[in-house]
Design an enzyme around this catalytic site. Sequence first.
Site, mmCIF file in Angstrom:
data_model
loop_
_atom_site.group_PDB
_atom_site.id
_atom_site.type_symbol
_atom_site.label_atom_id
_atom_site.label_comp_id
_atom_site.label_asym_id
_atom_site.label_seq_id
_atom_site.Cartn_x
_atom_site.Cartn_y
_atom_site.Cartn_z
ATOM 1 N N GLU A 168 26.123 -16.171 91.142
ATOM 2 C CA GLU A 168 26.778 -16.447 92.435
ATOM 3 C C GLU A 168 27.864 -15.413 92.768
ATOM 4 O O GLU A 168 27.996 -14.969 93.915
ATOM 5 C CB GLU A 168 27.382 -17.853 92.396
ATOM 6 C CG GLU A 168 28.049 -18.312 93.675
ATOM 7 C CD GLU A 168 27.081 -18.449 94.829
ATOM 8 O OE1 GLU A 168 26.209 -19.313 94.765
ATOM 9 O OE2 GLU A 168 27.206 -17.690 95.813
ATOM 10 N N GLY B 262 43.255 -4.554 92.493
ATOM 11 C CA GLY B 262 42.108 -4.896 91.632
ATOM 12 C C GLY B 262 40.829 -5.198 92.385
ATOM 13 O O GLY B 262 39.906 -5.779 91.820
ATOM 14 N N LYS C 266 26.755 -7.275 90.305
ATOM 15 C CA LYS C 266 25.794 -6.978 91.390
ATOM 16 C C LYS C 266 24.923 -5.765 91.094
ATOM 17 O O LYS C 266 23.763 -5.714 91.497
ATOM 18 C CB LYS C 266 26.503 -6.804 92.739
ATOM 19 C CG LYS C 266 27.615 -5.761 92.778
ATOM 20 C CD LYS C 266 28.945 -6.334 92.469
ATOM 21 C CE LYS C 266 29.938 -5.288 92.032
ATOM 22 N NZ LYS C 266 31.238 -5.449 92.577
ATOM 23 N N GLY D 253 31.932 -12.421 96.198
ATOM 24 C CA GLY D 253 33.056 -12.836 95.340
ATOM 25 C C GLY D 253 33.176 -14.352 95.257
ATOM 26 O O GLY D 253 32.327 -15.032 94.690
ATOM 27 N N VAL E 233 27.589 -11.670 94.765
ATOM 28 C CA VAL E 233 27.611 -11.417 96.218
ATOM 29 C C VAL E 233 28.721 -12.247 96.846
ATOM 30 O O VAL E 233 28.769 -13.469 96.678
ATOM 31 C CB VAL E 233 26.264 -11.807 96.875
ATOM 32 C CG1 VAL E 233 26.310 -11.536 98.381
ATOM 33 C CG2 VAL E 233 25.108 -11.067 96.244
ATOM 34 N N LYS F 199 24.662 -5.654 97.248
ATOM 35 C CA LYS F 199 24.820 -7.081 97.554
ATOM 36 C C LYS F 199 23.848 -7.495 98.672
ATOM 37 O O LYS F 199 23.245 -8.567 98.617
ATOM 38 C CB LYS F 199 26.265 -7.363 97.961
ATOM 39 C CG LYS F 199 27.242 -7.203 96.788
ATOM 40 C CD LYS F 199 28.674 -7.155 97.273
ATOM 41 C CE LYS F 199 29.676 -7.027 96.147
ATOM 42 N NZ LYS F 199 31.025 -6.696 96.614
#
Length: 411
Positions: free
Chosen positions: A125, A183, A101, A130, A128, A201
């Site tokens: 894709e 994570g 991003k 995930g 933004v 984003k």
Amino acid sequence: MASISVLGYGVVGTGIADLINKNKEKFKSITGEDLNISSILVRDKSKHEQKQNYHLITDNIEKVFNSPVDIIVEVMGGIHPAYDYVKKALKLKKHVVTANKDLIAEHGKELLDLAEANGVTLNFEASVGGGIPILKPLIECLSGNEIIGIKAILNGTTNFILSKMYSENASYEDALKLAQELGFAEANPDSDVLGYDAARKLSILSTIAYNKKINWKDLNLNGITSIDKIDFEYAKLNECTIKLLAVSKSQNNKVYGFVQPVMVRLDSYLSKLDDELNGIVIEGDAVGNVFFSGKGAGMLPTASSVFGDITDIIQNKNKKNIKFNADNAFIEKCWCDKSSWLVRIKTEDRLNTICTLSNNFKNCHIYTSNVTQANEVAAVIYEEYESTLKHTLEKFLDIPYINEIKKFMVL
Ligand code: HSE
């Protein structure tokens, strides 16, 4: 045969390698082609000795560029060296899929133009939301709409922290540590907690939605670092929770946009999204509101979007890229709709502060609850223009007995 090179073998890179291994047959049945990872680029090979696919690992980017690769998947994160590698890949006429991003928010237009000039595709894709399919639906499925507004939770780390603070009374520090262990957080979590990640984003979404360049730095930005337990007590009194919302709206040739902690009513879609979930409400003039939600961060959700982008490229080899408009949007920092605001004023003189509030705001409800601290006054204020509220509150700070003011939009 579709040959992939993956740049980066951290959380997301590992997820992509897993998904590719797991879905080879499915990929072939959809596209008619075999899918194969030919190399994985890392900075330091010695750190990956115990990993699966060690035989594919290289620390030599030239080796990657010189091999017969169809798609370069960039999941290194950050601008450097990702920017140079993606540019070079596009110039070499390789398709690129990225989850980055920062890269798309800063250099999206240049990279998309470069992809177009070289007859290849740049898909992003996963940058933004995930694992949520949002860019393709926005670009393709909602193409019959003028997009009026976007209201979203776009950062998994901060949503995780705020959810734990709301439901488990967790401290900010403990919740952040857990998000890092899982994570979700960036290498430098400042970018999450200060709102930069969500703003990048939102700028990507808004640039596509309104067909104008929305620079993330021009959005009104506030992070979550100063949210405390008392804020949550007030939220609960108001039948709200606190979420880091990313909101933009296009009206009268202006774009209004912010990323800030907002008191979100418990009966709204977005209030119900806990932990690393992200959610996006898009308002189109034809469709009305559509709501997308799912895991906005983490290994497999992000890999899921990347995998979808790879499939898309192999299925539609000559698909045109979306274009980012070069014209800057006129961005307003103050919100355009009538709203209510919860304000907490730290003061040495409660009585006079209450009088000041009542004298300045026609529509103001002062809290008398036991949540209220000894040295503060809290109130909900209804105001037509945020600019008026802001201006008046700024003047309050010149009053000797008023020390500090915190305000939350209530949505
Ligand atoms: N740090 C990001 C988040 C990762 O927490 O949402 C996904 O972009």
